[in-house]
Design an enzyme around this catalytic site. Structure first.
Site, PDB file in Angstrom:
ATOM      1  N   VAL A  26      17.367  66.098  62.471  1.00  0.00           N
ATOM      2  CA  VAL A  26      16.718  67.403  62.409  1.00  0.00           C
ATOM      3  C   VAL A  26      17.469  68.249  61.392  1.00  0.00           C
ATOM      4  O   VAL A  26      18.665  68.061  61.175  1.00  0.00           O
ATOM      5  CB  VAL A  26      16.708  68.152  63.774  1.00  0.00           C
ATOM      6  CG1 VAL A  26      15.816  67.450  64.772  1.00  0.00           C
ATOM      7  CG2 VAL A  26      18.107  68.326  64.321  1.00  0.00           C
ATOM      8  N   SER A  27      16.764  69.168  60.758  1.00  0.00           N
ATOM      9  CA  SER A  27      17.403  70.100  59.837  1.00  0.00           C
ATOM     10  C   SER A  27      17.892  71.295  60.632  1.00  0.00           C
ATOM     11  O   SER A  27      17.551  71.475  61.794  1.00  0.00           O
ATOM     12  CB  SER A  27      16.419  70.556  58.754  1.00  0.00           C
ATOM     13  OG  SER A  27      15.393  71.337  59.346  1.00  0.00           O
ATOM     14  N   SER A  28      18.679  72.154  60.004  1.00  0.00           N
ATOM     15  CA  SER A  28      19.193  73.349  60.686  1.00  0.00           C
ATOM     16  C   SER A  28      18.056  74.224  61.182  1.00  0.00           C
ATOM     17  O   SER A  28      18.069  74.736  62.297  1.00  0.00           O
ATOM     18  CB  SER A  28      20.087  74.150  59.729  1.00  0.00           C
ATOM     19  OG  SER A  28      21.218  73.393  59.368  1.00  0.00           O
ATOM     20  N   GLU A  30      14.987  73.397  61.951  1.00  0.00           N
ATOM     21  CA  GLU A  30      14.301  72.766  63.069  1.00  0.00           C
ATOM     22  C   GLU A  30      15.118  72.889  64.339  1.00  0.00           C
ATOM     23  O   GLU A  30      14.577  73.032  65.424  1.00  0.00           O
ATOM     24  CB  GLU A  30      14.026  71.294  62.764  1.00  0.00           C
ATOM     25  CG  GLU A  30      12.940  71.117  61.709  1.00  0.00           C
ATOM     26  CD  GLU A  30      12.878  69.696  61.172  1.00  0.00           C
ATOM     27  OE1 GLU A  30      13.923  69.026  61.169  1.00  0.00           O
ATOM     28  OE2 GLU A  30      11.797  69.288  60.756  1.00  0.00           O
ATOM     29  N   GLN A  31      16.455  72.857  64.240  1.00  0.00           N
ATOM     30  CA  GLN A  31      17.301  73.024  65.413  1.00  0.00           C
ATOM     31  C   GLN A  31      17.110  74.420  65.992  1.00  0.00           C
ATOM     32  O   GLN A  31      17.024  74.592  67.210  1.00  0.00           O
ATOM     33  CB  GLN A  31      18.768  72.810  65.044  1.00  0.00           C
ATOM     34  CG  GLN A  31      19.138  71.339  64.847  1.00  0.00           C
ATOM     35  CD  GLN A  31      20.584  71.173  64.459  1.00  0.00           C
ATOM     36  OE1 GLN A  31      21.010  71.677  63.428  1.00  0.00           O
ATOM     37  NE2 GLN A  31      21.338  70.489  65.275  1.00  0.00           N
TER      38      GLN A  31
END
Length: 244
Positions: A26-28, A30-31
Site C-alpha cells: 500500500v502507498s502512504s 492508501e494507508q
C-alpha cells in the site's frame, strides 16, 4: 467472479507441493485512507490454501509508491531474490497495481520469471483470477495489462489537457503559490500581505542575508507561510525557488 469460485485446487498424493511467495503493498495515501494490508494477506493465504500451495511467506511493502519498480522496493527486492534463487515457483498478488508500476513492467517480470518456471497469480484482474502458468492466463494478462496501461495513459492525457486549459484561463495549477489567493472564478489574485513578505524575502536575499535570517525576520514581523505557523529556512528556500 471471485477466485474462490474458480479455483478448487488440491494437492495430489505423490505430487510435489508448489512453493509460493505472497506480496502485498500500500502507498502512504492508501494507508491514510484505510486500505488494508491485512485484507490482502488474508486473500493471498486463502488462495494458496485453495490451490494446495505451500505459502513460504507474505512480503509486505507498507508506504511504498507503486511507481517504483518491484525490485527497487525493500520487500520487492527480497521477492526478486527468492524467485532468482529458485526458492519459490509462484508469486501471488491481489491486484496488478500492488506488484507493478505498469503493464509493461508486469509483462517484463512475467517473461523473466517464466524462464525460471515461476508463475504469477493475480487474484483480481478485471474480476478474474489469473495464473500465468496456463496459456489462457498468459494471454489474458497480456490483454488486461495492456488495457490497464491504455486507460492510465488516457487519464494522464485528459489531466494534461485540463491543466493546459486552466493555465490558458489564468486559473491555478497545482499548489496555491505564496503571494496569491484563489478567487471565486478559480483565478489567482494577489494577497497584499504575502506580496509584502515576498518583497522582503527577495530584498534580503539580494542583500546577502541567509535563509535562516530571512525566516527569523519574517517571524518577528508577524508574517506567516501557507500551511505553517512559522517560517523556516526551508519555507524561504521553497518560495524563492518557485519565484525564480
Amino acid at each position: 467472479m471471485s477466485y474462490t469460485a474458480i479455483h478448487k485446487g488440491c494437492t495430489l498424493k505423490g505430487v510435489e507441493t508448489m512453493r509460493a511467495i505472497g506480496y502485498a503493498r500500500v502507498s502512504s495515501r492508501e494507508q491514510i485512507d484505510g486500505t488494508s494490508l491485512e485484507s490482502q494477506e488474508t486473500m493471498i493465504r486463502q488462495y494458496a490454501a485453495l490451490k494446495g500451495m505451500e505459502l513460504v511467506d507474505v512480503l509486505v511493502d507498507a508506504g511504498v509508491s507503486g511507481g517504483k519498480p518491484l525490485a527497487s522496493r525493500p520487500e520487492g527486492a527480497r521477492l526478486a531474490e527468492m524467485v532468482g534463487s529458485g526458492e519459490v515457483q509462484a508469486v501471488i498478488i491481489c491486484k496488478l497495481d500492488r506488484g507493478f508500476r505498469s503493464a509493461s513492467d508486469c509483462l517484463n517480470n512475467v517473461e523473466a520469471w517464466e524462464k525460471d518456471s515461476v508463475s504469477l497469480h493475480i487474484l483480481n484482474l478485471g474480476g478474474q483470477s489469473i495464473d500465468t502458468s496456463t496459456p489462457t492466463g498468459k494471454f489474458f494478462i497480456t490483454i488486461m495489462a495492456g488495457a490497464a496501461e491504455l486507460e492510465r495513459n488516457m487519464i494522464n492525457e485528459r489531466c494534461n489537457e485540463g491543466r493546459k486549459a486552466r493555465k490558458a484561463e489564468g486559473k491555478r495549477i497545482g499548489e496555491l503559490p505564496y503571494g496569491y489567493d484563489l478567487a471565486d472564478d478559480g483565478k489567482l489574485v494577489e494577497n497584499e500581505t504575502e506580496q509584502r513578505a515576498l518583497t522582503i524575502i527577495r530584498d534580503m536575499k539580494n542583500a546577502g542575508s541567509s535563509l535562516r535570517t530571512i525566516a527569523n525576520h519574517l517571524n518577528e514581523h508577524g508574517y506567516t507561510p501557507k500551511k505553517s505557523p512559522v517560517w523556516t529556512h526551508g519555507h524561504v528556500q521553497s518560495v524563492l525557488r518557485r519565484a525564480a
